[in-house]
Write a protein that holds these residues in place. Structure first.
Motif, short mmCIF file in Angstrom:
data_model
loop_
_atom_site.label_atom_id
_atom_site.label_comp_id
_atom_site.label_asym_id
_atom_site.label_seq_id
_atom_site.Cartn_x
_atom_site.Cartn_y
_atom_site.Cartn_z
N ASP A 38 0.83 -1.21 0.00
CA ASP A 38 0.00 0.00 0.00
C ASP A 38 0.86 1.25 0.00
N TYR A 39 2.00 1.19 0.70
CA TYR A 39 2.95 2.31 0.73
C TYR A 39 4.35 1.76 0.54
N VAL A 40 5.15 2.48 -0.24
CA VAL A 40 6.56 2.10 -0.40
C VAL A 40 7.40 3.31 0.00
N TYR A 41 7.95 3.25 1.21
CA TYR A 41 8.78 4.35 1.69
C TYR A 41 10.21 4.13 1.20
N VAL A 42 10.77 5.12 0.53
CA VAL A 42 12.13 4.95 0.01
C VAL A 42 13.07 5.95 0.68
N GLY A 43 14.13 5.44 1.30
CA GLY A 43 15.15 6.29 1.95
C GLY A 43 16.53 5.89 1.47
N GLY A 44 17.56 6.26 2.21
CA GLY A 44 18.92 5.89 1.83
C GLY A 44 19.45 6.76 0.70
N ALA A 45 20.63 6.39 0.20
CA ALA A 45 21.28 7.21 -0.83
C ALA A 45 20.52 7.14 -2.15
N MET A 46 19.72 6.08 -2.34
CA MET A 46 19.08 5.90 -3.64
C MET A 46 18.06 6.99 -3.98
N ILE A 47 17.57 7.69 -2.95
CA ILE A 47 16.56 8.73 -3.23
C ILE A 47 17.12 9.90 -4.02
N PHE A 48 18.44 10.13 -3.94
CA PHE A 48 18.98 11.31 -4.61
C PHE A 48 18.97 11.15 -6.13
N THR A 49 19.06 9.92 -6.59
CA THR A 49 18.91 9.69 -8.03
C THR A 49 17.46 9.94 -8.44
N ILE A 50 16.52 9.52 -7.59
CA ILE A 50 15.11 9.77 -7.89
C ILE A 50 14.84 11.27 -7.87
N MET A 51 15.32 11.96 -6.82
CA MET A 51 15.09 13.41 -6.71
C MET A 51 15.70 14.15 -7.90
N SER A 52 16.90 13.74 -8.31
CA SER A 52 17.53 14.37 -9.49
C SER A 52 16.65 14.19 -10.71
N ALA A 53 16.14 12.98 -10.89
CA ALA A 53 15.29 12.70 -12.05
C ALA A 53 14.03 13.56 -12.01
N LEU A 54 13.59 13.92 -10.81
CA LEU A 54 12.38 14.74 -10.67
C LEU A 54 12.71 16.24 -10.69
N TRP A 106 8.77 6.56 -13.36
CA TRP A 106 8.20 7.28 -12.23
C TRP A 106 6.66 7.25 -12.21
N ASP A 107 6.04 7.48 -13.35
CA ASP A 107 4.57 7.51 -13.40
C ASP A 107 3.95 6.23 -12.86
N GLU A 108 4.67 5.11 -13.14
CA GLU A 108 4.15 3.81 -12.73
C GLU A 108 4.22 3.59 -11.22
N ILE A 109 5.17 4.25 -10.57
CA ILE A 109 5.38 3.98 -9.14
C ILE A 109 5.02 5.14 -8.22
N LYS A 110 4.74 6.32 -8.80
CA LYS A 110 4.63 7.52 -7.95
C LYS A 110 3.46 7.48 -6.97
N GLU A 111 2.41 6.74 -7.27
CA GLU A 111 1.27 6.70 -6.36
C GLU A 111 1.59 6.01 -5.04
N LYS A 112 2.52 5.04 -5.10
CA LYS A 112 2.84 4.27 -3.89
C LYS A 112 4.09 4.80 -3.18
N VAL A 113 4.99 5.42 -3.92
CA VAL A 113 6.29 5.78 -3.34
C VAL A 113 6.18 7.04 -2.48
N ILE A 114 6.77 6.96 -1.27
CA ILE A 114 6.85 8.13 -0.39
C ILE A 114 8.34 8.43 -0.17
N LEU A 115 8.71 9.69 -0.40
CA LEU A 115 10.11 10.09 -0.25
C LEU A 115 10.27 10.93 1.02
N PRO A 116 11.47 10.95 1.60
CA PRO A 116 11.71 11.76 2.80
C PRO A 116 11.44 13.25 2.55
N LYS A 117 11.05 13.95 3.63
CA LYS A 117 10.72 15.39 3.51
C LYS A 117 11.87 16.27 3.96
#
Ligand code: ADP
Ligand code: MG
Length: 383
Positions: free
Chosen positions: A210-226, A247-258
């Motif tokens: 239902d929710y996919v929380y993503v943390g760690g160093a991998m989020i910076f590649t996602i944030m760069s892409a966004l 991103w479109d396929e996963i954005k509804e479930k993925v939660i990124l750090p604030k």
């Protein structure tokens, strides 16, 4: 939705008549060794229930195969001898230890064969498989952590010998299969170093959680892409285009750090911040993010966690991962955890009994989430 394994068709060691038989047993004894001593025997202990069961059921003999690290050919720097010593101690009985070519002529009640990767294990070699198969009547596979590899002991050997799952593999399959029929809400938490190694798992989790929380160093590649600023934080540039597409396929479930804990370098002062200025590197998730993660955990009934939230090896950046471990150990949800550094974090701040399932496979667990019919598990199911 991923396919679910038919657990009713799983062949386990309890379904096989092992009395008077020679059993070949594949374990994962890839343990840390310092100065000839095993410094963490978790994986060796995990193999004991199957070994004890086999002896209680009067097997003639057990021949154990395992790898240790990644030697290039025969190299005694990678010997399993320290493992033999530890195994003798844990079983309180002598364990014979032989090089593969000395297996002929050996007859220990329990024999550990030298590091199988000294030979053509990784080549999935039919000749090695045939050679090995001559020594045994039954093959028990209990090395879940290599089940995602197509090697001699995870594939070819199973084509030659009647094969079944040991208790560890059975437990892994049964616990991890719950991911495809979870209690809800199902929260997945993924962190760690590289998005390239975990993106497919994240995509698969988006299909079931239902929710996919993503943390760690991998989020910076996602944030760069966004198009978000990440300062000098770790980014895998070659993954940016892929993330943009997915991103479109996963954005509804993925939660990124604030928010983040940032610093100019690992030795410099650590600062809590909502954004990452140009000269800074983000090393951990911040307070608001930890709070949000805790709230998600408190509501979840099923949780899967792999990968630390920050560079937890440095105590300035350990808070996100430590708080995560603490909230998970107090959670009433069914909790599944796995991964090399993930387990190190749990050993540091908690204990394994506080979690419902601690997977012995990092890579294998991630691959299982993508597609549970791993190469090493194929032969364990009846047609
Ligand atoms: P696991 O083995 O549990 O699957 P990984 O191998 O994917 O985990 O990643 C673990 C590593 O990720 C840790 O050594 C940690 O230092 C690193 N890491 C996590 N977050 C960051 C970050 N923000 N910056 C740098 N390294 C990080
Ligand atoms: Mg790791």
């Amino acid at each position: 939705m991923n396919s679910i394994l038919d657990l009713k068709k799983l062949k386990t060691v309890e379904q096989v008549n092992v009395k008077g038989k020679v059993v070949m047993l594949r374990t994962d004894y890839n343990v840390p060794i310092v100065d000839g001593n095993v410094i963490n025997d978790f994986r060796i202990r995990k193999s004991l229930p199957t070994i004890r069961y086999l002896f209680e059921h009067n097997v003639k003999r057990i021949i154990i195969l395992s790898h240790l690290k990644n030697p290039k050919g025969y190299d005694k720097a990678f010997t399993l001898e320290p493992v033999k010593n530890k195994l003798q101690e844990l079983l309180n009985m002598p364990v014979e230890f032989v090089d593969l070519e000395k297996l002929i002529g050996s007859h220990g009640k329990i024999t550990l064969v030298e590091n199988i990767r000294f030979w053509k294990e990784k080549e999935n070699d039919p000749f090695l498989a045939e050679f090995l198969s001559e020594f045994a009547d039954v093959y028990v596979f209990d090395a879940f952590s290599v089940a995602h590899r197509k090697h001699t002991t995870t594939w070819s050997l199973m084509e030659h010998l009647s094969t079944c799952a040991g208790f560890l593999v059975e437990q892994e399959i049964k616990a991890l299969s719950k991911i495809f029929q979870p209690a809800r809400p199902f929260l997945a938490i993924i962190g760690g170093a590289k998005i390239s190694t975990k993106l497919n798992t994240i995509k698969a989790l988006c299909n079931v959680a239902d929710y996919v929380y993503v943390g760690g160093a991998m989020i910076f590649t996602i944030m760069s892409a966004l198009g978000q600023k990440v300062g000098k934080s770790l980014v895998e540039p070659e993954m940016i285009e892929t993330i943009k597409k997915e991103w479109d396929e996963i954005k509804e479930k993925v939660i990124l750090p604030k928010d983040f804990v940032i610093a100019r370098n690992p030795e410099a002062e650590a600062i809590l911040s909502d954004n990452i200025p140009d000269e800074f590197i983000a090393y951990d998730i911040g307070e608001k993010s930890i709070q949000e993660l805790k709230e998600l955990i408190s509501k979840a009934n099923f949780i899967v966690w792999n990968g630390p939230m920050g560079m937890f090896e440095n105590e300035k950046f350990e808070v996100g991962t430590r708080e995560l471990v603490k909230s998970l150990e107090n959670s009433s949800a069914y909790t599944i955890v796995g991964g090399g550094e993930t387990i190190t974090a749990i050993e540091g701040w908690s204990s394994f009994e506080k979690f419902d399932h601690v997977s012995t496979g990092g890579g294998a667990m991630l691959k299982f989430i993508e597609n549970p019919l791993l190469p090493g598990l194929v032969h364990l199911f009846k047609n």
